[in-house]
Each structure stands twice: as C-alpha cells, then as structure tokens.
Write an enzyme that holds these catalytic residues in place. Structure first.
Site, PDB file in Angstrom:
ATOM      1  N   LYS A 183     -29.964  -2.324  17.553  1.00 34.59           N
ATOM      2  CA  LYS A 183     -30.475  -2.229  18.929  1.00 34.59           C
ATOM      3  C   LYS A 183     -29.885  -0.968  19.553  1.00 34.59           C
ATOM      4  O   LYS A 183     -28.700  -0.674  19.363  1.00 34.59           O
ATOM      5  CB  LYS A 183     -30.055  -3.464  19.748  1.00 34.59           C
ATOM      6  CG  LYS A 183     -30.398  -3.384  21.249  1.00 34.59           C
ATOM      7  CD  LYS A 183     -31.878  -3.387  21.538  1.00 34.59           C
ATOM      8  CE  LYS A 183     -32.195  -3.161  23.028  1.00 34.59           C
ATOM      9  NZ  LYS A 183     -33.647  -3.023  23.290  1.00 34.59           N
ATOM     10  N   CYS A 215     -35.299   7.367  27.026  1.00 33.93           N
ATOM     11  CA  CYS A 215     -34.299   7.098  28.059  1.00 33.93           C
ATOM     12  C   CYS A 215     -34.683   7.792  29.362  1.00 33.93           C
ATOM     13  O   CYS A 215     -35.312   8.837  29.366  1.00 33.93           O
ATOM     14  CB  CYS A 215     -32.896   7.476  27.596  1.00 33.93           C
ATOM     15  SG  CYS A 215     -32.532   9.216  27.580  1.00 33.93           S
TER      16      CYS A 215
END
Ligand code: YRO
Length: 311
Positions: free
Chosen positions: A48, A130
């Site tokens: 993750k 991001c």
C-alpha cells in the site's frame, strides 16, 4: 506437450509469474502482506502506498463493489513509511515493490531522501496521484510540476525507482508525460491508477455509495480495461526501452492478462478482481493464461509481448 513458461523479470530478479497485486489491495497490514507472500502464482507484490505519517484514511463506506468494477475513496489509509520500510527490510520473502506517496511534492522529497539514506536497495514506486498545490491537479496531471519533482528526486536518488501513473485520455498528454519521464533513469511506469472521480448512484436510495468527497471516487475493474490497455500501449510506444511498463487495470481473466502483455506490459497487476474473488484469483489467471498460450503455440511471455497488430 511443452511446458509453458510464465517467468518474468523484475529489474534483474526472476519471477515465476508476471502477476502482481495492484497497490492498495490486500497489502496494508503485516498479515495481508504475509498473505501475498504466500500466494501462489503471484510473482511479486506491491505494498500500500506509504506516507511519512500513518493515516486512518477516509470514513466508511470507502470501497464499493460494482457489477462491472469498483469505486473507492480510501483516502490513503496506511501504517506509515517506517512500517513498510521495516517490512521490506526485515520480513520480505517474495520480491516486493515498495510503493510510496506523499501529500505534497515536498513530502515526496523528504521521504525519498530518507529512503536513499536507508539500507533498502529494492524497487520503489512513487505514486504520482499525490496532491501537489491546493487548486492544482494531482501531480501526474501537471506535467511541469512532475518534471520539477523528478528533476529534484534524481538529483540525489540512485536506487531503482518507478512511478505509478493515473490514466491519460488525450494523445498529446501521452506525448507530454512520456517526454518528461524519458528524461529520467526510471526503472518502470505502472499504468493505470484508478480512473479518478467517477460517481455511482444507488437508484433505490437515490444516493451515492461512498462517503468521502460527496461520493466521487476512483474507478477500477472491467469498466477500466480499455483505458488501461490504451495507456499501456501508448506509453510502451513512447517510453525508452529501459523503462518497463507494468500494466494495471481491468484484469478479470487470463485473456485480459494476455492482452495487457500483447499491448506491451512487462508485468500485470490485479486489484478489483482480488477484492471480488480473493487471492485464489492468481492460480486461475495463471492457468487461463497458460491455456491461451498453449492454444496459440506460445511458450514464453516474450513470444508475444508488445506484438499487438494494427490494421
Ligand atoms: O484512496 C486511496 O487510498 C487511493 N485509491 C486509489 O484508487 N488510488 C490511489 O492511488 C489511492 C491513494 C492516493 C490518493 C488517491 C488518496 C491521493
């Protein structure tokens, strides 16, 4: 009958299968990572995406199963960069890609500087979905900002590093992102992340199905397969040969794995279908892929990788 060989290469390590988990799926906790390590026909695993600080993520419901895929607004729940670095250094028993993410470009630099100084020498993948500056799109949709961040990263970073990309939908955008990525010694691109900010409507409830962001969320599964294949193909056609392409998106069958590889994927990840079917999916996909290869007379993945024909 000749034995079919599914072996693949992960930056010099030989894998017994080209199959990976898609980051985010069954790879957050130590228990989940150990499950992946013990999954047959999973060639390598991905963690993750880790942020500097551990995160709880968004409120539930944050993942919703759809007939043709899935929608999620997980919000980057993870145990923090230190945990995943410790896992790959101390606990790893199967080739692993360390996925990292950041809440800002500055955080990405901080994290990668720490990783550069660490004992870790394995592959890392920077999630370019991001956020960067408030009011600007995610990093990967801002080509100049991506260039600036990668330029800074490669001023100090010397270990194997790739990027996870969101899907692109315009041929000029493929040209632009490839021109930026080709400037840097990247090991790989992993394409695609979920298709951003879809919306599913529950008609009985007249309501959205996930809580955060008013129900907007990333789409995965069958419905994204053509977008994933286009991104694999378009990037393979544009990127330097030294940059591997990891195909992610819409895989539910061995035929889908075959198709990703035919479009140029070196390795192929499975996300939504693991959520639907569990980790046994990898045995099924490997068997289905072998059956297709046997039928077509192929013995290795390189017999057909990237060899998609045009009309
Ligand atoms: O919500 C997530 O944790 C998530 N879901 C995805 O489908 N892809 C991702 O890359 C992530 C983590 C990154 C972000 C979308 C929360 C910025």
């Amino acid at each position: 009958m000749t034995e079919i060989d599914l072996s693949a290469d992960l930056f010099g390590q030989t894998l017994t299968s080209p199959l990976l988990n898609a980051s985010g799926v069954h790879c957050q906790t130590k228990e989940e990572l150990n499950d992946l390590a013990n999954t047959s026909n999973l060639g390598a695993m991905v963690t993750k995406s880790a942020t500097l600080q551990a995160r709880e993520g968004n409120p539930n419901p944050r993942y919703y199963d759809l007939e043709n895929g899935s929608i999620n607004s997980m919000g980057l729940p993870n145990l923090g960069y230190d945990f995943y670095l410790d896992y790959v250094l101390q606990e790893q028993t199967k080739p692993t890609i360390l996925s990292v993410a950041a809440l800002s470009a500055a955080d990405a630099i901080t994290l990668l500087k720490d990783l550069q100084a660490s004992d870790y020498q394995g592959p890392t993948e920077l999630n370019l979905s991001c956020p960067n500056i408030v009011g600007e799109p995610q990093l990967a949709y801002d080509f100049e900002a991506t260039d600036r961040v990668l330029s800074e990263v490669f001023s100090f970073y010397t270990k194997p590093l790739g990027v996870k990309l969101p899907p692109y939908f315009d041929l000029v955008h493929f040209d632009k992102i490839a021109a930026v990525l080709n400037k840097y010694p990247l090991t790989h691109v992993n394409t695609i992340n979920s298709i951003g900010n879809g919306l599913w409507v529950d008609i009985d409830q007249e309501q959205v199905v996930t809580k955060a962001k008013g129900g907007f969320g990333g789409l995965g599964g069958t419905m994204v397969l053509p977008t994933a294949l286009a991104n694999v193909r378009a990037l393979r056609q544009r990127l330097n040969d030294s940059i591997k392409v990891l195909g992610t998106g819409g895989v539910t069958s061995g035929a889908d794995v075959f198709t990703h590889i035919l479009c140029g994927a070196d390795l192929v990840s499975v996300g939504t279908q693991v959520m639907k079917e569990g980790l046994g999916v990898y045995d099924r996909l490997a068997e289905e892929l072998k059956d297709i290869m046997a039928e077509k007379g192929y013995q290795t993945l390189s017999d057909f990788r990237g060899k998609l024909k045009e009309l």
